[in-house]
Scaffold this active site. Structure first.
Site, PDB file in Angstrom:
ATOM      1  N   GLU A 304      73.531  52.144  81.104  1.00  9.39           N
ATOM      2  CA  GLU A 304      73.006  51.668  79.796  1.00  9.39           C
ATOM      3  C   GLU A 304      73.348  52.241  78.592  1.00  9.39           C
ATOM      4  OE1 GLU A 304      68.790  50.655  80.697  1.00  9.39           O
ATOM      5  OE2 GLU A 304      69.346  48.910  81.364  1.00  9.39           O
ATOM      6  N   ASP A 383      66.295  45.033  88.149  1.00  9.21           N
ATOM      7  CA  ASP A 383      65.472  45.836  87.180  1.00  9.21           C
ATOM      8  C   ASP A 383      64.171  45.119  87.254  1.00  9.21           C
ATOM      9  OD1 ASP A 383      64.787  47.314  85.138  1.00  9.21           O
ATOM     10  OD2 ASP A 383      66.100  46.344  83.688  1.00  9.21           O
ATOM     11  N   GLU A 411      56.568  45.415  81.726  1.00 11.07           N
ATOM     12  CA  GLU A 411      57.759  44.847  80.954  1.00 11.07           C
ATOM     13  C   GLU A 411      58.231  43.643  81.124  1.00 11.07           C
ATOM     14  OE1 GLU A 411      61.299  47.388  81.668  1.00 11.07           O
ATOM     15  OE2 GLU A 411      62.646  45.893  80.418  1.00 11.07           O
TER      16      GLU A 411
HETATM   17  C1  GCU Z   1      65.253  48.531  81.949  1.00  9.37           C
HETATM   18  C2  GCU Z   1      64.321  48.580  80.620  1.00  9.37           C
HETATM   19  C3  GCU Z   1      64.797  49.662  79.684  1.00  9.37           C
HETATM   20  C4  GCU Z   1      64.977  51.007  80.464  1.00  9.37           C
HETATM   21  C5  GCU Z   1      65.598  50.817  81.697  1.00  9.37           C
HETATM   22  C6  GCU Z   1      65.625  52.031  82.406  1.00  9.37           C
HETATM   23  O1  GCU Z   1      66.453  47.983  81.824  1.00  9.37           O
HETATM   24  O2  GCU Z   1      64.371  47.442  79.927  1.00  9.37           O
HETATM   25  O3  GCU Z   1      64.223  49.988  78.579  1.00  9.37           O
HETATM   26  O4  GCU Z   1      65.480  52.046  79.686  1.00  9.37           O
HETATM   27  O5  GCU Z   1      65.023  49.685  82.411  1.00  9.37           O
HETATM   28  O6  GCU Z   1      64.925  52.148  83.385  1.00  9.37           O
HETATM   29  O7  GCU Z   1      66.197  53.128  82.262  1.00  9.37           O
END
Ligand code: GCU
Length: 834
Positions: A304, A383, A411
């Protein structure tokens, strides 16, 4: 033996003072009646501690506090074993020296405890012992729990050993005090770039964690700010570590992989560069000088948008090892997150599949990670979705340490606004047999390192508690932290055991409260799945936005890879080996065989693993489309039922928590209808297949706001259309607007439901008038995660017991505030009790 009945009788008379939820399950509410008599007769008046350092000192303090609350008696603290009866706290070594005649020599694994009654010269000693001081503290908490649960403590011989050494929580707190995916207020750790001046809440959090046996906490976001490792921050980390240390909770920090460059001023962060290795080593040395018991680092790399080894064409093992080697001399662990995937995938390519990513990235590296590196693997391959299969990576790492990462913060589970008891879902994964190597290998054994005899392993839970008085923003959500800790200690506990313990400790043991809360909690995961993403569809939420409201198409046609591939003909991701992405082939043969074939694939995972036409018939006999319709109606009805059931507890739960939970469940009941209508409308429109039971698209008693008489209100399209009934809402651009109609039904008693929009950027006010009389007013003041008209802001106001006669005017008046336009979606008029 004391029975639950005695406990019930004992607690029935307890007074119900207002509670904030701050004490969670450590309330130590006074026990009464026979139980009180029994405990006071059994327990001595003295507590002896053989070591006055924490965490044994914390254990003694807790026992005094707990027993004062439970029994009204304040124990006398002593440093030596008296001749009279006493509770004695000490490690096995300490007891061996102080009372060798008791022969308490049996070895215990680290952190395990032993509660033992010893009779010596007519005195009764209640011994709480362990091999290490932290274990003694866990024993003290266990004793208090037993008493609070009404279990006998007069003749004890109970040993308990944690299933795994790693029982950690992660907090995704940012240094500015915000929390990524936190729904219980601001950070208890950080404020304006530094540790908070007052860390009382941190210590209290440590106490809650210790009561469950949690022994580590990482204190900043996995999307780590490199500044955390700056020299100026080390005293801050040390202060937080000091607040948690008495409770045996060791601190860890999340680090940014590019730190050697961003913070250290090097021109590279290549893990194979000697200067980079030296930088990590020097940084670890610096930290350990200030915090000698630092537990380690958590590292999210190449995920990400985070920096990672790929830019230097290095492997995840190279990246993990360079950091792990810096920690190793200090006994620290490096948690390398398995959550690595490409979020720019080409969605047009049917072979692309995000679910494959963790396994593809890591299984080939098995055996290349240092012994203090641990791969932290999310429970499922995507996720934290409402239903995912266990990650195939658990079975693929035989020579590498692993932990399972579970998300306690909700979440994708309605955040603080919905009640969903997650241990039920976690159990399904932990108990799932992956058949690694053919033998019986449940995920819990793999994660704990038992299957392949790893040096370490266990559980990491993303908790994200905040400054809200009740830690999570929802009283019932506390059960998730409780359940996480209890499962990390003993994953063989059942969901029911966990819920029953938690409810009794949290709400006090009235059988009606116990039964009602257990039923709500135990059903809540299936219920939530039913209205948000059944059959393995995953949560049909706004996946590129707030992860809260409905947005069926948000997952499609983008690179994030949470595709469900629903179109006019069918739905689901084809992950088969034969025709799909091949993901199923990542599982050991026994599992892969069962899932590859439609004949043996479980319905709950069907659309996660296969693409089928809407008319495909499930094992339960329904077509996919009809199941989608039915499950959404069932889910919404179930939540409405929760609110009703909770109401039967009026007077049995203290006033404040009663009110707050009721408001939460009533809100959730309205949101479940928003989800139901949006998802079912979307699938009806897309599939062209009607609901066999005629419910979808037909809402008796519903009057669209856009079809009412409007004074000032203007009609607005809502996007996506399914987020509002009829795809439209009305908004007010003036100081005040109203929408009205003339009632044309039969005279009688009715319930009115007003669907309006509660955005975060204002507090609009509403009033409702029937035949000229104001009968209700309210304001749109919930803190929902949106500033627009959509399913996240769509909210329901229910007004019961309204007498209506034909011709009555029903008028809703809205006054906007800030950026919030006092919007309305519809009014429903339904006969009372329907
Ligand atoms: C999810 C979440 C993010 C987080 C990511 C992770 O995608 O939405 O906010 O950073 O998980 O676990 O690294």
């Amino acid at each position: 033996m004391l029975s639950k009945l005695i406990l019930a009788a004992a607690l029935a008379g307890a007074c119900l003072h207002a509670e904030t939820g701050y004490d969670a399950w450590l309330r130590y509410q006074s026990i009464e009646g026979a139980l009180r008599v029994h405990v006071r007769a059994t327990l001595p008046a003295v507590v002896t501690m053989l070591n006055d350092a924490d965490p044994e000192a914390a254990a003694r303090g807790e026992l005094i506090r707990g027993l004062r609350g439970l029994t009204g008696r304040t124990l006398r603290a002593e440093g030596r074993i008296p001749r009279e009866s006493a509770i004695v706290l000490g490690t096995l070594d300490e007891l061996g020296r102080a009372a060798p005649q008791w022969n308490l020599g049996a070895p215990l694994p680290e952190d395990g405890y032993w509660l033992k009654t010893v009779i010596d010269h007519g005195a009764r000693y209640t011994v709480v012992t362990a091999s290490n001081p932290r274990g003694v503290m866990y024993g003290a908490f266990a004793m208090l729990r037993k008493i609070a649960l009404g279990e006998p403590v007069d003749s004890l011989d109970e040993r308990s050993t944690p299933y795994a050494p790693i029982r950690w929580v992660n907090q995704w707190d940012n240094l500015d005090g915000s929390i990524e995916r936190g729904y219980g207020g601001r950070s208890i750790f950080w404020e304006n770039g530094h540790a908070r001046a007052d860390l009382t809440r941190v210590a209290d959090y440590g106490r809650l964690l210790a009561s469950l046996g949690v022994n580590g906490c990482s204190i900043n976001n996995v999307n780590a700010n490199p500044r955390l490792l700056a020299a100026e921050m080390i005293p801050d980390i040390a202060r937080i570590a000091a607040a948690l240390r008495p409770w045996g909770v060791r601190v860890a920090v999340a680090v940014d992989f590019a730190s050697p460059k961003i913070l250290g001023g090097l021109d590279t962060f290549d893990p194979l560069d000697a200067g980079v290795a030296a930088w990590w080593k020097q940084k670890a040395d610096e930290l350990y000088r200030a915090i000698p018991d630092l537990a380690g680092f958590v590292l999210k790399a190449d995920s990400e948008g985070r920096a990672g080894p790929s830019i230097y064409h290095r492997t995840h093992a190279d990246a993990a090892n360079v950091v792990a080697r810096a920690l190793a001399p200090h006994g620290g662990l490096l948690f390398y997150r398995g959550f690595v995937y490409d979020h720019h995938m080409d969605w047009r390519n049917p072979k692309n599949d995000r679910a494959r990513a963790a396994y593809d990235n890591f299984h080939g590296l098995d055996g290349q990670f240092d012994s203090n590196a641990v791969i932290q693997i999310k429970n499922g391959p995507i996720d934290f979705q409402v239903r995912e299969p266990a990650s195939p990576l658990f079975a693929a790492l035989e020579k590498t340490n692993q932990v399972i990462e579970l998300q306690i913060t909700q979440e994708y589970f309605g955040q603080a606004h919905h009640t969903v008891f997650l241990p039920r879902m976690w159990k399904a994964t932990l108990d799932f047999d992956l058949h690694a190597g053919g033998a019986s290998t449940p995920v819990k054994a793999l994660a704990a390192g038992k299957t392949f005899h790893r040096p370490t392993g266990g559980f990491a839970g993303v908790a994200n508690v905040g400054l809200d008085e009740n830690w999570f923003g929802n009283h019932l959500s506390q059960a998730n932290l409780y359940g996480f800790g209890r499962l990390a200690w003993d994953p063989d506990l059942t969901s029911r055991q966990i819920v029953e313990e938690w409810t009794r400790l949290t709400f006090g043991g009235d059988p009606k409260v116990d039964g009602t809360v257990a039923a709500i909690q135990l059903g809540s995961w299936r219920t939530y799945e039913n209205y948000t993403g059944p059959l393995g569809l995953q949560g049909l939420t706004d996946i590129t936005g707030n992860h809260y409201g409905v947005n069926v198409e948000a997952s499609e046609r983008n690179g994030w890879g949470q595709w469900h591939r629903a179109d006019e003909k069918g739905v689901g991701m084809d992950r088969t080996v034969a025709t799909g992405t091949g993901y199923i082939g990542q599982y050991p043969p026994t599992v892969a065989r069962a899932w590859e074939s439609l004949a043996t694939c479980p319905d709950d995972l069907l659309l996660f693993l296969h693409h089928v036409p809407y008319t495909y018939v499930l094992h339960d006999g329904k077509t996919v489309i009809q199941y989608l319709y039915d499950s959404h109606y069932e889910g919404a009805e179930a939540v409405a039922g929760y609110a009703h059931q909770w109401k039967t507890l009026a007077g049995l739960v203290d006033e404040r928590r009663y009110r707050e939970v009721l408001a939460q469940l009533e809100y959730q009941a309205g949101q479940a209808v928003v989800w139901r209508d949006a998802v079912t409308e979307w699938f009806r429109r897309t599939s062209g297949i009607a609901d066999a039971r005629g419910r979808v698209g037909s809402y008796p008693g519903r009057f669209e706001a856009e079809a009412m008489h409007l004074d000032g209100y203007q009609v607005r399209d809502v996007v996506p259309a399914e987020d509002a009934s009829g795809g439209k809402a009305v908004v007010c651009a003036a100081a005040e607007c109203s929408a009205w109609l003339q009632f044309a039904g039969a005279a009688g008693w009715y319930t009115l439901r007003v669907q309006y929009f509660d955005q975060r950027n204002g507090i609009s006010r509403y009033r409702l008038r029937v035949a000229g009389q104001w009968i209700d007013e309210w304001q749109a003041d919930l803190l929902l995660p949106t500033v627009t008209l959509d399913s996240s802001s769509s909210t329901r106001r229910v007004i019961h017991g309204v007498a209506l006669r034909p011709g009555d005017e029903i008028r809703i008046e809205g006054r906007p505030d800030g950026g919030e336009p006092a919007a309305l979606d519809y009014l429903e008029i339904v006969p009372e009790n329907q």
